[in-house]
Design a protein around this motif. Structure first.
Motif, PDB file in Angstrom:
ATOM      1  N   ARG A   1     -75.820 -84.347 -69.827  1.00 51.37           N
ATOM      2  CA  ARG A   1     -75.947 -83.111 -70.612  1.00 51.37           C
ATOM      3  C   ARG A   1     -76.662 -82.022 -69.819  1.00 51.37           C
ATOM      4  NH1 ARG A   1     -74.742 -83.488 -76.041  1.00 51.37           N
ATOM      5  NH2 ARG A   1     -74.311 -85.603 -76.800  1.00 51.37           N
ATOM      6  N   ALA A   2     -77.705 -82.401 -69.102  1.00 52.53           N
ATOM      7  CA  ALA A   2     -78.451 -81.417 -68.314  1.00 52.53           C
ATOM      8  C   ALA A   2     -77.585 -80.844 -67.197  1.00 52.53           C
ATOM      9  CB  ALA A   2     -79.705 -82.070 -67.731  1.00 52.53           C
ATOM     10  N   THR A   3     -76.765 -81.687 -66.577  1.00 51.43           N
ATOM     11  CA  THR A   3     -75.893 -81.230 -65.501  1.00 51.43           C
ATOM     12  C   THR A   3     -74.819 -80.287 -66.028  1.00 51.43           C
ATOM     13  OG1 THR A   3     -76.252 -83.327 -64.334  1.00 51.43           O
ATOM     14  CG2 THR A   3     -74.415 -81.964 -63.587  1.00 51.43           C
ATOM     15  N   ILE A   4     -74.236 -80.635 -67.157  1.00 46.30           N
ATOM     16  CA  ILE A   4     -73.217 -79.766 -67.764  1.00 46.30           C
ATOM     17  C   ILE A   4     -73.813 -78.396 -68.085  1.00 46.30           C
ATOM     18  CG2 ILE A   4     -71.770 -79.422 -69.802  1.00 46.30           C
ATOM     19  CD1 ILE A   4     -71.319 -82.459 -69.832  1.00 46.30           C
ATOM     20  N   ASP A   5     -75.011 -78.396 -68.671  1.00 45.59           N
ATOM     21  CA  ASP A   5     -75.665 -77.128 -68.999  1.00 45.59           C
ATOM     22  C   ASP A   5     -75.901 -76.285 -67.743  1.00 45.59           C
ATOM     23  OD1 ASP A   5     -75.717 -77.765 -71.665  1.00 45.59           O
ATOM     24  OD2 ASP A   5     -77.794 -78.464 -71.666  1.00 45.59           O
ATOM     25  N   GLU A   6     -76.167 -76.956 -66.645  1.00 49.06           N
ATOM     26  CA  GLU A   6     -76.497 -76.253 -65.407  1.00 49.06           C
ATOM     27  C   GLU A   6     -75.276 -75.702 -64.679  1.00 49.06           C
ATOM     28  OE1 GLU A   6     -78.587 -77.190 -61.053  1.00 49.06           O
ATOM     29  OE2 GLU A   6     -78.679 -78.682 -62.666  1.00 49.06           O
ATOM     30  N   VAL A   7     -74.172 -76.455 -64.663  1.00 47.96           N
ATOM     31  CA  VAL A   7     -73.067 -76.089 -63.768  1.00 47.96           C
ATOM     32  C   VAL A   7     -71.811 -75.589 -64.478  1.00 47.96           C
ATOM     33  CG1 VAL A   7     -73.905 -77.811 -62.118  1.00 47.96           C
ATOM     34  CG2 VAL A   7     -71.984 -78.386 -63.605  1.00 47.96           C
ATOM     35  N   TRP A   8     -71.668 -75.836 -65.789  1.00 47.73           N
ATOM     36  CA  TRP A   8     -70.394 -75.540 -66.436  1.00 47.73           C
ATOM     37  C   TRP A   8     -70.007 -74.066 -66.326  1.00 47.73           C
ATOM     38  CZ3 TRP A   8     -65.819 -76.763 -67.790  1.00 47.73           C
ATOM     39  CH2 TRP A   8     -65.099 -75.983 -68.703  1.00 47.73           C
ATOM     40  N   GLU A   9     -70.914 -73.186 -66.621  1.00 45.24           N
ATOM     41  CA  GLU A   9     -70.585 -71.767 -66.609  1.00 45.24           C
ATOM     42  C   GLU A   9     -70.084 -71.327 -65.238  1.00 45.24           C
ATOM     43  OE1 GLU A   9     -72.738 -67.449 -67.489  1.00 45.24           O
ATOM     44  OE2 GLU A   9     -73.594 -69.299 -68.308  1.00 45.24           O
ATOM     45  N   GLY A  10     -70.768 -71.774 -64.182  1.00 41.33           N
ATOM     46  CA  GLY A  10     -70.348 -71.414 -62.830  1.00 41.33           C
ATOM     47  C   GLY A  10     -69.005 -72.004 -62.459  1.00 41.33           C
ATOM     48  N   GLU A  11     -68.782 -73.267 -62.809  1.00 43.68           N
ATOM     49  CA  GLU A  11     -67.512 -73.920 -62.494  1.00 43.68           C
ATOM     50  C   GLU A  11     -66.363 -73.267 -63.254  1.00 43.68           C
ATOM     51  OE1 GLU A  11     -66.699 -76.125 -60.340  1.00 43.68           O
ATOM     52  OE2 GLU A  11     -68.700 -76.624 -59.605  1.00 43.68           O
ATOM     53  N   CYS A  12     -66.606 -72.948 -64.515  1.00 42.54           N
ATOM     54  CA  CYS A  12     -65.568 -72.325 -65.324  1.00 42.54           C
ATOM     55  C   CYS A  12     -65.234 -70.930 -64.789  1.00 42.54           C
ATOM     56  CB  CYS A  12     -66.033 -72.239 -66.769  1.00 42.54           C
ATOM     57  SG  CYS A  12     -64.727 -71.754 -67.921  1.00 42.54           S
ATOM     58  N   GLY A  13     -66.254 -70.151 -64.471  1.00 39.22           N
ATOM     59  CA  GLY A  13     -66.026 -68.809 -63.943  1.00 39.22           C
ATOM     60  C   GLY A  13     -65.266 -68.824 -62.643  1.00 39.22           C
ATOM     61  N   ALA A  14     -65.653 -69.751 -61.748  1.00 38.72           N
ATOM     62  CA  ALA A  14     -64.982 -69.838 -60.450  1.00 38.72           C
ATOM     63  C   ALA A  14     -63.529 -70.257 -60.617  1.00 38.72           C
ATOM     64  CB  ALA A  14     -65.713 -70.828 -59.555  1.00 38.72           C
ATOM     65  N   ALA A  15     -63.266 -71.195 -61.517  1.00 39.71           N
ATOM     66  CA  ALA A  15     -61.888 -71.672 -61.710  1.00 39.71           C
ATOM     67  C   ALA A  15     -61.010 -70.592 -62.309  1.00 39.71           C
ATOM     68  CB  ALA A  15     -61.912 -72.908 -62.608  1.00 39.71           C
ATOM     69  N   VAL A  16     -61.531 -69.853 -63.275  1.00 37.09           N
ATOM     70  CA  VAL A  16     -60.749 -68.762 -63.890  1.00 37.09           C
ATOM     71  C   VAL A  16     -60.495 -67.648 -62.886  1.00 37.09           C
ATOM     72  CG1 VAL A  16     -60.789 -66.972 -65.659  1.00 37.09           C
ATOM     73  CG2 VAL A  16     -61.513 -69.295 -66.237  1.00 37.09           C
TER      74      VAL A  16
END
Length: 214
Positions: free
Chosen positions: A191-206
């Motif tokens: 959960r802590a990792t998802i909170d930390e990296v999801w926004e960046g990973e999603c933005g980069a992929a889009v």
């Protein structure tokens, strides 16, 4: 006075359709990348909580069992259920024997805390059997000077060693159950990792999806 403007939107519409087709792929990529980083994070905590006698084997029990696809935006990170080691340390509890009345807890059976039990000291290779002496007393004896004794403090597998077997050590203590601490922290780390990296990973992929849309 009127001004009429006519715009050819076909190119823009085509680009938007291309972006729309790319978004599911972008999201699946973001999900998978996030899960891979979560997997790495969990594996990275193991040495702090456990003695990893087979490090690679144990780390591989933290595995991605399902990857996201553009047609299925879900993925699964799990503790391999076929390897009975780590999963029980998530919730904790009590371990009891599944094959007998007691659990053999290694004491001197291991050369040191981080070592595996040598084959010669594995329970199955000690060949412990009941032996009746000439006075009718029954004892449990095994290979390599081993024996099983029961005392007021519990049951133990001992070994006599050294010249003339004058030295004795406790190879195993036999326990009805042993506590299992909740030390894995799988859910917390993921959960802590998802909170930390999801926004960046999603933005980069889009962003990649937009730049490659046709």
């Amino acid at each position: 006075m009127n001004i009429k403007i006519t715009v050819d939107t076909r190119a823009v519409e085509a680009e938007l359709r291309g972006m729309q087709r790319q978004i599911p792929f972008a999201l699946s990529t973001a999900i998978n990348n996030t899960l891979k980083k979560s997997q790495t994070a969990v594996r990275g905590t193991l040495a702090a909580h456990f003695t990893l006698r087979r490090r690679t084997f144990i780390e591989r029990t933290i595995k991605i069992t399902e990857f996201a696809k553009k047609t299925s935006l879900s993925a699964t990170l799990a503790v391999d259920p076929t390897r009975d080691f780590l999963a029980k340390f998530e919730e904790g509890g009590t371990k009891v024997s599944t094959q007998g009345k007691s659990l053999a807890v290694p004491i001197a059976a291991r050369p040191n805390k981080s070592a595996l039990i040598p084959p010669r000291f594995q329970i199955k290779n000690l060949q412990l059997t009941s032996v009746t002496n000439k006075n009718g007393k029954v004892t449990i004896q095994g290979a390599r000077g081993t024996s099983l004794i029961r005392t007021g403090h519990g049951a133990f597998i001992l070994q006599r060693f050294g010249r003339g077997g004058k030295q004795t050590r406790v190879l195993y203590a036999l326990e009805r159950s042993v506590p299992i601490p909740a030390t894995l922290g799988f859910d917390k780390v993921v959960r802590a990792t998802i909170d930390e990296v999801w926004e960046g990973e999603c933005g980069a992929a889009v962003e990649r999806a937009i730049s490659t849309a046709k």
